[in-house]
Design an enzyme around this catalytic site. Structure first.
Site, PDB file in Angstrom:
ATOM      1  N   LYS A 127      40.740  35.768  35.249  1.00  0.00           N
ATOM      2  CA  LYS A 127      41.138  35.689  36.662  1.00  0.00           C
ATOM      3  C   LYS A 127      40.493  34.468  37.301  1.00  0.00           C
ATOM      4  O   LYS A 127      39.275  34.302  37.245  1.00  0.00           O
ATOM      5  CB  LYS A 127      40.700  36.945  37.413  1.00  0.00           C
ATOM      6  N   LYS A 185      45.255  35.851  46.846  1.00  0.00           N
ATOM      7  CA  LYS A 185      45.548  36.835  47.911  1.00  0.00           C
ATOM      8  C   LYS A 185      46.252  36.179  49.091  1.00  0.00           C
ATOM      9  O   LYS A 185      45.756  36.158  50.216  1.00  0.00           O
ATOM     10  CB  LYS A 185      44.253  37.509  48.383  1.00  0.00           C
ATOM     11  N   ARG A 194      31.030  40.300  37.779  1.00  0.00           N
ATOM     12  CA  ARG A 194      29.584  40.199  37.551  1.00  0.00           C
ATOM     13  C   ARG A 194      29.013  41.048  36.430  1.00  0.00           C
ATOM     14  O   ARG A 194      28.095  40.579  35.739  1.00  0.00           O
ATOM     15  CB  ARG A 194      28.856  40.432  38.890  1.00  0.00           C
ATOM     16  N   THR A 222      38.285  46.466  47.736  1.00  0.00           N
ATOM     17  CA  THR A 222      37.348  47.483  47.224  1.00  0.00           C
ATOM     18  C   THR A 222      35.952  47.344  47.840  1.00  0.00           C
ATOM     19  O   THR A 222      35.097  48.198  47.628  1.00  0.00           O
ATOM     20  CB  THR A 222      37.252  47.389  45.686  1.00  0.00           C
ATOM     21  N   ASP A 252      44.239  34.724  41.544  1.00  0.00           N
ATOM     22  CA  ASP A 252      43.981  35.711  42.603  1.00  0.00           C
ATOM     23  C   ASP A 252      43.587  35.001  43.895  1.00  0.00           C
ATOM     24  O   ASP A 252      42.412  34.878  44.222  1.00  0.00           O
ATOM     25  CB  ASP A 252      42.867  36.659  42.137  1.00  0.00           C
ATOM     26  N   ASP A 312      50.186  34.900  54.856  1.00  0.00           N
ATOM     27  CA  ASP A 312      50.581  33.883  55.829  1.00  0.00           C
ATOM     28  C   ASP A 312      52.013  34.197  56.242  1.00  0.00           C
ATOM     29  O   ASP A 312      52.542  35.250  55.874  1.00  0.00           O
ATOM     30  CB  ASP A 312      50.436  32.483  55.180  1.00  0.00           C
TER      31      ASP A 312
END
Ligand code: C5P
Length: 226
Positions: A31, A60, A204, A116, A58, A63
């Site tokens: 990603k 997101k 992470r 999340t 990614d 607009d």
């Protein structure tokens, strides 16, 4: 079978590609998010594809419909095989993004429901429970023809029960002993797969592990023993 996506949230292409090189052949998807993309530009997508990865961009998008549709076209031309837009951009934005994706080399189009990192009471101006709101946005996303939604593993089972054809891509994945960091609605890899997640996004817990390859393998083992 659920697939693992490693989130290459790095401040430079070199460090991202070095980590990717260690995970090549083990993790199928990378990603590229806003941090790496803003630093490295679209060329990093081609470099990851050349290494044999599927590439998820990614960014997101959120607009006006025309701007999002043009961005979707450009991202598809750069070789993104999966893209994200915000479902809160609404019907026109999502439907125009769908059309734009279909007119290009079609990437999978996922709608972000509720990040999340939000827990109950934390979404600005929205009183509803995140899970409830995410489920409503997912049902709209299905109606607008999106391929799937980004949701917490905690919401995947409910979404799948109502929209079996909609894919669930779940970030906020944390192995049992891992730190939550800034994530709030978290789930273990095994629990997310059991809940019906199609893709798990893990950053992470892999990228900051002492041994990222071992961390990725442990997550894959957990996913596949469900
Ligand atoms: O490091 P960590 O595993 O928390 O990374 C999760 C990744 O998933 C980040 O790159 C983040 O941008 C992304 N993401 C998320 N929540 C969403 C959508 C994407 O955490 N709803």
């Amino acid at each position: 079978m659920a697939e693992l996506i490693v989130a290459l949230d790095f401040p430079a292409a070199d460090s991202a590609l070095e980590l990717a090189g260690r995970l090549r052949g083990t993790v199928p998807w990378c990603k590229v998010g806003m941090e790496l993309f803003c630093q490295a530009g679209p060329s990093v997508l081609a470099r990851l594809r050349d290494m044999g990865f599927h590439v998820f961009l990614d960014l997101k998008f959120y607009d006006i419909p025309h701007t999002v549709a043009q961005a979707v076209r450009a991202a598809a031309r750069h070789g993104a095989e999966m893209l994200t837009i915000h479902t809160q951009g609404g019907e026109r934005m999502c439907c125009e993004a769908r059309q734009a994706a279909d007119s290009a080399q079609p990437p999978l189009l996922f709608g972000v429901t509720v990040l999340t990192s939000f827990g109950p009471g934390q979404m600005p101006g929205i009183e509803r429970e995140p899970a409830d709101f995410a489920a409503q946005l997912a049902s709209m996303a299905a109606g607008w023809g999106l391929d799937g939604v980004v949701c917490s593993g905690q919401e995947a089972a409910g979404i799948k029960a109502r929209q079996p054809g909609l894919r669930c891509l779940c970030p906020g994945i944390r192995p049992a002993a891992a730190a939550a960091d800034d994530q709030c609605r978290i789930m273990t890899p095994a629990a997310a797969v059991a809940a019906g997640a199609d893709y798990l996004v893990v950053g992470r817990p892999i990228t900051r592990a002492d041994d990222p390859l071992a961390a990725a393998r442990a997550i894959l083992d957990e996913m596949h023993t469900c």
